[in-house]
Design an enzyme around this catalytic site. Structure first.
Site, mmCIF file in Angstrom:
data_model
loop_
_atom_site.group_PDB
_atom_site.id
_atom_site.type_symbol
_atom_site.label_atom_id
_atom_site.label_comp_id
_atom_site.label_asym_id
_atom_site.label_seq_id
_atom_site.Cartn_x
_atom_site.Cartn_y
_atom_site.Cartn_z
ATOM 1 N N TYR A 179 0.805 -1.216 0.000
ATOM 2 C CA TYR A 179 0.000 0.000 0.000
ATOM 3 C C TYR A 179 0.849 1.284 0.000
ATOM 4 C CZ TYR A 179 -3.525 3.336 1.775
ATOM 5 O OH TYR A 179 -4.364 4.408 1.948
ATOM 6 N N LYS A 183 0.833 4.981 -2.358
ATOM 7 C CA LYS A 183 0.524 6.307 -1.836
ATOM 8 C C LYS A 183 1.720 7.258 -1.923
ATOM 9 C CE LYS A 183 -3.801 5.699 -0.935
ATOM 10 N NZ LYS A 183 -4.830 6.510 -1.600
#
Lengths: 323, 308
Positions: A179, A183
């Site tokens: 993740y 980002k």
């Protein structure tokens, strides 16, 4: 945040949603939906985009309800587009459909919010999760932004592009290996575009959200390693609060937007070349964070060292172990 | 301090530029080296240079130098390449993985086709991820307390016009490196991330052809791949997580043009030193939660950057 004298003096009125067309990806749930409702209540036209038609229809009802007290309610257009934003042609089609409801004019504000996280132990997760996460979180945003920026430049729309990143886009911990890179990539994109899109008078914002209590978050908790949960803590905000914080940041004209003190601290300490929100405060925050992160990181590292037994690995027996 | 002696170093994108210079440096220090890249021709040429770099060593006969041709942007090829490298060492995973393979296609955002963004992310980020994932798994299973080194870039710490397809990929590498630095403590695997400044490589020359003028004006002058490799090596030996090009030793060596007259502040040299200094200062102001190299020095530089 209205156009009052106070806000004018404090320069917090840089964004007037009234009459603007706001396009929100991942707008049927969580932060996206709450922001859509907030925009509607301020008199903006709203188009939300997501995969599930059912969720979109439910969300649309809530958005319409949020706008009912607006004086220009009858003139406001609320629409939903169903699309798989991780695909390039679907992203373009969705933007086209949204624009077609406004005589082909590209939306004034693009909120790239669609995304998800599947936390887990790095060596145990399959590569496909990493690929899917990057595909929606980063490319999903990129496809829409690329097309929208082109249209804005061609149509002379001095629009806004808002990218929803995360505190995980400013730092990284165990459990977020699929993740955090997505980002971080969004931050890199936002920073490049903030600079480049000055060419076309398009402004860019990047929201580094903390933990928000959404349906997506509840899914995450199923695979999240214990250490990751301990580091994150229990502090989370409601999607409504997160939406308000985002709106506030855009109104203030902040490039880097955060919604809580921890987010702010990390933001200040990873500013690099990005614009400060308040130069003096940021310097102070940066200094304090610099002191605090040393023992904090030592503590997080210790959590991993002390709990190795919780993450066993089956040893390979076909190779001589030479250390 | 870390020693590469008798360690097996695996370098992706090892046939040119920084990868090749680092391979030669490793060979000269007595390490076994395997380089991986696409072009067999370039790999063979590089192999000759690597062998030459180690020739003066007395243990030269015991050192193993190999090449593997693979398209590292593909998952299966990345695994196969790692397999081949390990097979030359009785199946033992390499001790040090240098994820260096990458491309950059600068340009104007709205003009570039989307497939350039996809290709760049596929090699720069996924190329590194595939190799890292497989290597970390094997290191954990085989009990090899290895090292994983990501080659990111100053473009992984900031972004400006022209780099919208490249900077996100290098930011992603930083994110990955930071998460892994923390998580791989579980298996005693250490992680490093090199934020290289501009390096004068064949790829750099290609980039310059398509780079927008504004981007060129913002970027400074490049350093040589040799100096970049040395800076990386130094950072790894010191155990630094965040590695930037050394401002003192190597900058002066890079700018020294041989004669005593030129050694102190030659015109070009000073500019280069200042640029490298700026790079390091800049990186430190972006450090967030990453470990500092030297806490006091970092704090000072952080303060200077804020002003800058």
């Amino acid at each position: 945040m209205t156009n009052t004298l106070v806000n004018k003096l404090l320069r917090r009125n840089k964004f007037q949603p009234k009459g603007k067309h706001v396009y929100i990806t991942g707008g049927s749930k969580g932060l996206g939906k709450e922001f859509a409702k907030l925009m509607a209540s301020k008199g903006a036209h709203v188009t939300i985009c997501a995969r599930g038609k059912g969720d979109l229809d439910l969300a649309l009802e809530e958005i319409k309800a949020a706008a009912q007290s607006c004086e220009n309610y009858e003139n406001l257009k609320f629409n939903a587009v169903s699309a798989d934003l991780s695909k390039h042609d679907e992203s373009i089609r969705a933007l086209d459909e949204a624009s077609s409801k406004h005589d082909g004019r590209v939306p004034d504000v693009i909120i790239c919010n669609a995304g998800f996280a599947i936390p887990g132990v790095f060596i145990e997760r399959p590569m496909e999760e990493f690929e899917k996460t990057m595909q929606l979180n980063y490319f999903g945003a990129l496809y829409t932004i690329h097309e929208a920026a082109k249209c804005m430049a061609q149509q002379g729309v001095k629009g806004k592009i808002v990218i929803i990143s995360s505190v995980a886009g400013l730092c990284g911990f165990m459990g977020f290996t699929s993740y955090a890179p997505t980002k971080h990539a969004l931050r890199g994109l936002a920073e490049c575009l903030r600079h480049e899109l000055i060419l076309y008078d398009i402004s860019v914002h990047c929201y580094f959200a903390g933990t928000i209590d959404t349906p997506g978050y509840k899914e995450e908790m199923k695979t999240k390693p214990k250490i990751t949960k301990d580091i994150e803590g229990d502090d989370k905000m409601s999607p409504k609060e997160a939406a308000k914080a985002l709106y506030k940041g855009i109104c203030k004209g902040n490039f880097f937007i955060t919604s809580d003190i921890i987010g702010d601290a990390i933001r200040a300490s990873t500013l690099g070349i990005s614009p400060s929100n308040n130069a003096f405060l940021d310097a102070l925050l940066c200094g304090i964070t610099w002191v605090v992160t040393k023992p904090l990181r030592w503590y997080f590292d210790k959590m991993v060292r002390d709990n190795k037994a919780d993450y066993p690995v089956v040893p390979a027996d076909n190779v001589n172990k030479i250390n | 301090d870390y020693s590469v002696y008798n360690q097996h170093i695996y370098i992706t994108g090892g046939s040119k530029g920084l990868g090749k210079e680092f391979a030669k440096l490793m060979a000269s220090k007595g390490a076994h080296v395997t380089i991986s890249a696409r072009g067999q021709g370039d790999l063979d040429l590089a192999l000759e240079e690597i062998k030459e770099a180690a020739q003066s060593r007395e243990d030269y006969e015991n050192l193993k130098f190999n090449v593997v041709s693979a398209d590292l942007s593909k998952y299966d090829d990345s695994i196969r390449a790692l397999d081949e490298a390990s097979s030359k060492h009785d199946g033992r995973v390499p001790d040090v993985i240098i994820c260096n393979a990458g491309i950059s296609l600068p340009g104007i955002f709205i003009e570039r086709p989307i497939d350039e963004y996809e290709k760049t992310m596929q090699l720069n980020y996924f190329g590194a991820l595939y190799t890292t994932h497989e290597a970390a798994k094997r290191m954990a299973q085989q009990g090899v307390k290895g090292k994983i080194v990501m080659v990111s870039s100053v473009a992984g710490l900031c972004g400006f016009l022209g780099y919208s397809s490249y900077a996100p990929t290098k930011h992603a590498l930083r994110g990955l490196a930071e998460c892994l630095r923390h998580e791989l403590i579980l298996y005693d695997i250490s992680v490093h991330c090199y934020f290289a400044g501009t390096i004068d490589t064949p790829s750099y020359k290609e980039e310059e052809k398509i780079k927008p003028k504004i981007t060129k004006d913002i970027e400074g002058n490049p350093i040589t791949p040799k100096d970049a490799a040395k800076a990386l090596y130094k950072g790894i030996c010191k155990g630094n997580f965040f590695i930037t090009s050394d401002i003192i030793g190597d900058a002066m060596r890079a700018s020294a043009l041989g004669t005593i007259n030129n050694f102190f502040f030659p015109e070009i040299g000073l500019k280069l030193k200042l640029e490298i200094l700026f790079t390091c200062i800049y990186c430190l102001h972006n450090i967030g939660i990453s470990p500092s190299n030297n806490a006091f020095f970092d704090g000072l530089l952080c303060g200077i950057t804020w002003v800058g």
